[in-house]
Every structure is written in C-alpha cells, then in structure tokens.
Design a protein around this motif. Sequence first.
Motif, PDB file in Angstrom:
ATOM      1  N   ILE A 165      82.128  19.671  34.326  1.00 51.08           N
ATOM      2  CA  ILE A 165      80.750  20.484  34.356  1.00 51.08           C
ATOM      3  C   ILE A 165      81.159  21.167  32.753  1.00 51.08           C
ATOM      4  O   ILE A 165      81.547  21.637  32.361  1.00 51.08           O
ATOM      5  CB  ILE A 165      80.383  21.490  35.023  1.00 51.08           C
ATOM      6  N   GLY A 166      79.802  19.991  32.296  1.00 50.59           N
ATOM      7  CA  GLY A 166      80.044  20.652  30.652  1.00 50.59           C
ATOM      8  C   GLY A 166      81.075  20.347  29.520  1.00 50.59           C
ATOM      9  O   GLY A 166      80.772  20.114  28.106  1.00 50.59           O
ATOM     10  N   SER A 167      81.343  18.820  29.940  1.00 54.84           N
ATOM     11  CA  SER A 167      82.827  18.448  28.912  1.00 54.84           C
ATOM     12  C   SER A 167      81.706  18.184  28.227  1.00 54.84           C
ATOM     13  O   SER A 167      82.456  17.567  26.670  1.00 54.84           O
ATOM     14  CB  SER A 167      83.777  17.342  29.899  1.00 54.84           C
ATOM     15  N   ARG A 168      80.198  17.255  27.415  1.00 55.81           N
ATOM     16  CA  ARG A 168      80.112  17.237  26.816  1.00 55.81           C
ATOM     17  C   ARG A 168      78.849  17.352  26.311  1.00 55.81           C
ATOM     18  O   ARG A 168      78.335  16.472  25.742  1.00 55.81           O
ATOM     19  CB  ARG A 168      79.531  15.152  27.346  1.00 55.81           C
ATOM     20  N   ARG A 169      78.678  18.652  26.564  1.00 52.65           N
ATOM     21  CA  ARG A 169      77.293  19.750  26.152  1.00 52.65           C
ATOM     22  C   ARG A 169      78.001  19.568  25.301  1.00 52.65           C
ATOM     23  O   ARG A 169      76.757  19.507  23.895  1.00 52.65           O
ATOM     24  CB  ARG A 169      77.121  20.625  27.166  1.00 52.65           C
ATOM     25  N   TYR A 201      82.039  31.249  26.368  1.00 48.31           N
ATOM     26  CA  TYR A 201      82.260  30.837  25.329  1.00 48.31           C
ATOM     27  C   TYR A 201      81.306  29.294  24.904  1.00 48.31           C
ATOM     28  O   TYR A 201      81.275  29.159  23.211  1.00 48.31           O
ATOM     29  CB  TYR A 201      83.848  29.917  25.807  1.00 48.31           C
ATOM     30  N   ALA A 202      80.402  28.635  25.376  1.00 44.25           N
ATOM     31  CA  ALA A 202      79.602  27.810  25.239  1.00 44.25           C
ATOM     32  C   ALA A 202      79.286  27.547  24.399  1.00 44.25           C
ATOM     33  O   ALA A 202      77.331  27.205  23.032  1.00 44.25           O
ATOM     34  CB  ALA A 202      79.124  26.759  26.639  1.00 44.25           C
ATOM     35  N   ARG A 203      78.249  29.411  24.666  1.00 38.75           N
ATOM     36  CA  ARG A 203      77.162  29.521  24.186  1.00 38.75           C
ATOM     37  C   ARG A 203      77.104  30.237  22.762  1.00 38.75           C
ATOM     38  O   ARG A 203      76.264  30.034  21.344  1.00 38.75           O
ATOM     39  CB  ARG A 203      75.967  31.240  24.518  1.00 38.75           C
ATOM     40  N   TYR A 204      78.788  29.847  21.967  1.00 35.66           N
ATOM     41  CA  TYR A 204      78.815  30.472  20.583  1.00 35.66           C
ATOM     42  C   TYR A 204      79.179  29.021  20.045  1.00 35.66           C
ATOM     43  O   TYR A 204      79.863  28.845  19.222  1.00 35.66           O
ATOM     44  CB  TYR A 204      79.831  30.829  20.518  1.00 35.66           C
ATOM     45  N   LYS A 227      74.402  23.924  18.840  1.00 40.39           N
ATOM     46  CA  LYS A 227      75.047  24.459  18.943  1.00 40.39           C
ATOM     47  C   LYS A 227      73.379  25.698  19.625  1.00 40.39           C
ATOM     48  O   LYS A 227      72.863  25.843  18.842  1.00 40.39           O
ATOM     49  CB  LYS A 227      75.625  25.384  17.493  1.00 40.39           C
ATOM     50  N   PRO A 228      73.799  26.193  20.726  1.00 39.36           N
ATOM     51  CA  PRO A 228      73.205  26.890  22.034  1.00 39.36           C
ATOM     52  C   PRO A 228      72.806  28.681  21.240  1.00 39.36           C
ATOM     53  O   PRO A 228      73.668  29.344  19.800  1.00 39.36           O
ATOM     54  CB  PRO A 228      73.156  27.694  22.372  1.00 39.36           C
ATOM     55  N   ASP A 229      71.520  29.549  21.061  1.00 42.47           N
ATOM     56  CA  ASP A 229      71.541  30.345  20.644  1.00 42.47           C
ATOM     57  C   ASP A 229      72.430  31.339  21.882  1.00 42.47           C
ATOM     58  O   ASP A 229      72.268  31.681  22.707  1.00 42.47           O
ATOM     59  CB  ASP A 229      70.177  31.523  20.710  1.00 42.47           C
TER      60      ASP A 229
END
Length: 569
Positions: free
Chosen positions: A452-456, A500-503, A560-562
Amino acid sequence: MIRSRTAAAALSLVALASTADAQRTGELPRRHAPRPTAAAITPADLMTRLYVLADDSMKGREAGTPGNVKGTNYVAAQFRAIGLRPAGDNGTFFQAVPLQNRGVLPGAALSADGAPLRMGSDFVPLFYLGPYVFSSNLRAANAPVVFGGRIGADTITSEQARGKVVVLLPPLGQDGRDNYRWWRTPAVPKYPHAAAIAVASLDLTPPTTVQALLAPSLELGVQTSTDSVLASAPGAIVTRAAAERMLGAPLDQARPGEAGKSVTGSWGFGGLAVAAPARNVVGILPGSDPRLRGQYVVISAHNDHEGVLERGFDHDSVRAYNRVMRPQGANDPPGTPTPEQAARIAALRDSLRRVHGGVRLDSIMNGADDDGSGTVTLIEIAQSLASGARPRRSILFVSHTAEEKGLYGSQWFTDHPTVPRDSIVAALNMDMVGRGRAEDVAHGGPWSIQMIGSRRLSTQLGELIDSLNARRPNPMQVDYSFDAPGHPLNRYCRSDHFMYARYGIPITYFSLGYHVDYHQPSDEPQYIDYDHMARVGAFVRDIARAVANRPQRLVVDKPKPDPNAPCRQ
C-alpha cells in the motif's frame, strides 16, 4: 463453497477434514528454545526471536504497561548486539512517548426531566469514538432538549442545536434496522455550540464495547491536531428509554426540531499516568557515503499489541468460530451461526481439542503476527544489513509503540523526530508479515505480499520496487488492491506509515494480510509461516538498500498532504 445437504452430513465431513487439518496445518510447538542467530535472514532466526517477543511473559505488550517495557527492552538489546547506534533520547535507544490514560472522573451524573439516569445502564459519556472527539466536560443545568433527527437522514441545523441537548437516532443499516456504528457514517452532523449530543444507540451497543467506552483510554498527553473533531459539545450514547424521557415523547413519533424536556448533568474526563513508560526504540546503521549518510531510509514496525483480556477464552473455540464465521478475525463482525455453521464450528473445535489435549483457556493477546512478525523481521533486516557492505545512506530502524492505540508512537516520532525530518527520504513499514498462506488470507501463497502507498507520494518509489521485484529469481506476487482510494478496510490509514506520509515522506506498507487470529488471543507464534516471513524480510531489505544506494533521493512528485489533516484512504 458447496453447501452440505444436512447438518449431520456437515458434522461428519468436517470432523474428518478438521482433524486432518489440525494435524497438517504445520502448527509448530507452543514452546521453542532460543538458538544463536546468524547474519542472514532465516526462518530459524525469525522463529527464535518471535517465540521470545510473543511469549506469555510479555503479557501482550500493551503500550504503557510493564509488558511493553519488557518487549522494548528486548528490541533495544537486539539493536545493541547488532551494533546499531542509539538514536533515541539522551544517547539511548529509547524515545519516550508521553501517553496518559483518560477516563470518566468520579461523580458523573445525568438526569432527564428530573429523573436520574444510571451511567453504564442508561447513558455512557463519550470522549473519543472512532475518529471523533467530544468535549471532555459536561456542565448542564436544565438545558432544553431538541430532537435532531436520524444520523444520515434529515437532521437539524447547527443554529437549532445551539445551547440544547440534541437527541439523535442512529443511522439505518442495510437491513433497515438501527445501526449502533453511527460514527462510521460520513453524514454525522456537527453541533459545536450544542449543550450536549445524545445518540440513542446504547441498547444496540455490545456489552464489550460499552465496557471499552467506560474504561480509561490511552492517548498522547500532548495532543496535536491530527484528530477529526465531531463537535466541541460533550457527547453520550443513551438508551431509547432515556432518550424518550429526555424528549417526553416516543422516538417513533418525534420530528426533527421538536422541543423536549430538560437535562441536568455533569461529568469530566481526566488524565492519569500510565502504569509504565511508553517508548519507541530507535537505532541507526550509519551509511557508508560521507555525502549521503546524513539522509535516512526508515524501516519500521510496531512493538505493541493489546495486552491481557479481562477473562479467558477457549483457544480452540475462538479459532473454530473464526475459521467458519470470521476469516479475517476482528475485521469481520461476529454473527449468529446457522445450524450448519454451528455444526461445522463444533466439529472443528472438538477435533482441535483432541489434538491439543483438551480445553486451553487463553487471555493473553500475544500479537505474534500483529506486529511481533514485523518487529522481529525489522531486527533480522538490521542484522543482515549491519553484517555486509553498508548502504550509502543511513538506515533508521524505528520500533514504534502504541500503534494499536491510535498510531501514537509514530505520531510522536514524526512530530518530534530524533533526526531532521527532511533528511528522511523514505519509510518502509511492516505490519503483520507472518501469515500469508492460501488458507490464511485471500490470494495468499508462498510469494504473496500486500503493498500500500508506494506511488501515493513518489512515482519513483513504486517504479523502483516493481523493477527490483521483476529482477528477482522468484518475484513476489504483489496485491495492490488494498491501496485503492476509498477501500472499505481503510488500511492506508491504519498503520504507522501514514504518520510519515502526512509529512510528504514517500512510504510503502508491507503486509501479508488479515486472518482468523487477527486481534484474537489465538495470534501466537506456532501459527506463523516463518519461511514466508523470511522472504518478506529479504524483499524489504533489498528495497531499503536500493533506495539508500540511489545517487539522488526519491522525487516527491505527488501533492504533499496537510500533516494536521485527517487521513483519507
């Protein structure tokens, strides 16, 4: 599956099949003597380590308990023996995570139209429920009541709710009946200026859920703004009878906006210290390139599970019931078996008891797969990378605590990283990498893996993983289906990689999937597929090495997300 024609036929066939199944499942002994470990990632090493970490002596490794301290001591000792450099607080391997228990303070009271209501029987105050946060204090003196309608249908406006106790009906389920899981409905109304919100769902709520709501809940002592707030108003679930007393009329006759009686009450939620320190365990394998060693590839897993249940359950009854009724364990709702299903459950239970020598009561949530498997694989990867040629970038090994409580360990680490946050080039997170057999998970097999998430956030990370996998002598068979936006299991948001992804840090989540023992007392090391786990460990190690050895860091080419916004699958 083809249904049997009679329950008796099912009983006979399943009794034969289940006895054979119990003997051929590859179930390992309940005890295993530790053996010396080697540099390579091997099934034997993983088995040695997991039997230690998931032993009953760890008491389920619940965050903020002595069992989790014992588990994190073990992880730190392994990091030290491998030769990692401490990267926690004050030159240690530990990063303290400020957890506290929050619960209802003594003296909570509520009355409707002058009649007292009983906490636990007539009402249950709420603070956290699912993603929602309510005000921690109720102070109401003869507050007027208004009927707000049914969640997911016609409800009143925020202005109509101002200063009032809003009574709501839960949403309707697919069967047309009230569904107590109202917090899963996207259309839950927000009434920030109400005196309180009361949802008439307590009659439907399972006793175990009621007990959990009344018990103190673990939280970060220093809250950040990552929670999705339902309302600043206090909240409660109440019985239909209590709701009707508040309204002074039957719920079936009430119309949104109609005035009711009055409510008086007070309660508060307060924080108490946890029983033992909560710690992340953090170690660094320094990179070999002086120019790049100040950048880090994170490899992570969580070290906590769910502790000890208040009462014991028959181990084999749990497994038999789940095998028939809940193939994904706690991810599947419990149900009442049909006569045929009940016969199959009884046959399987009895055959397992014969194999195991009688009833085995079990109350410890050992968490062998969740996430003992990821934790010991993390240690194995560290030992493997430390024993060979060092990657150019540094590898940061992070064993998070309190994942089960709300991703608190990874939230704290990413909010207060022990290395510069912008020096982290990617985060590879493992959670439940021990049970990928075809009989355990859908689409399972000896080379299966869910990602999950490798290209997000970074197309390059996804391409690197797929390219590396294609060159392997036996490529992993990757299931990307759980990465789909809006997937109902919401797995992108349910483990530490999200923090981590949220940053804006590129991530990948590796798992072998849910199974009958997920969040059950039967999640024990004798059911793990150690060969498969070793293959996952080697795969993640090779990905980490490839990312660490790239001349340039991965490009983040997606928005990039908030970091303070709620997670969205």
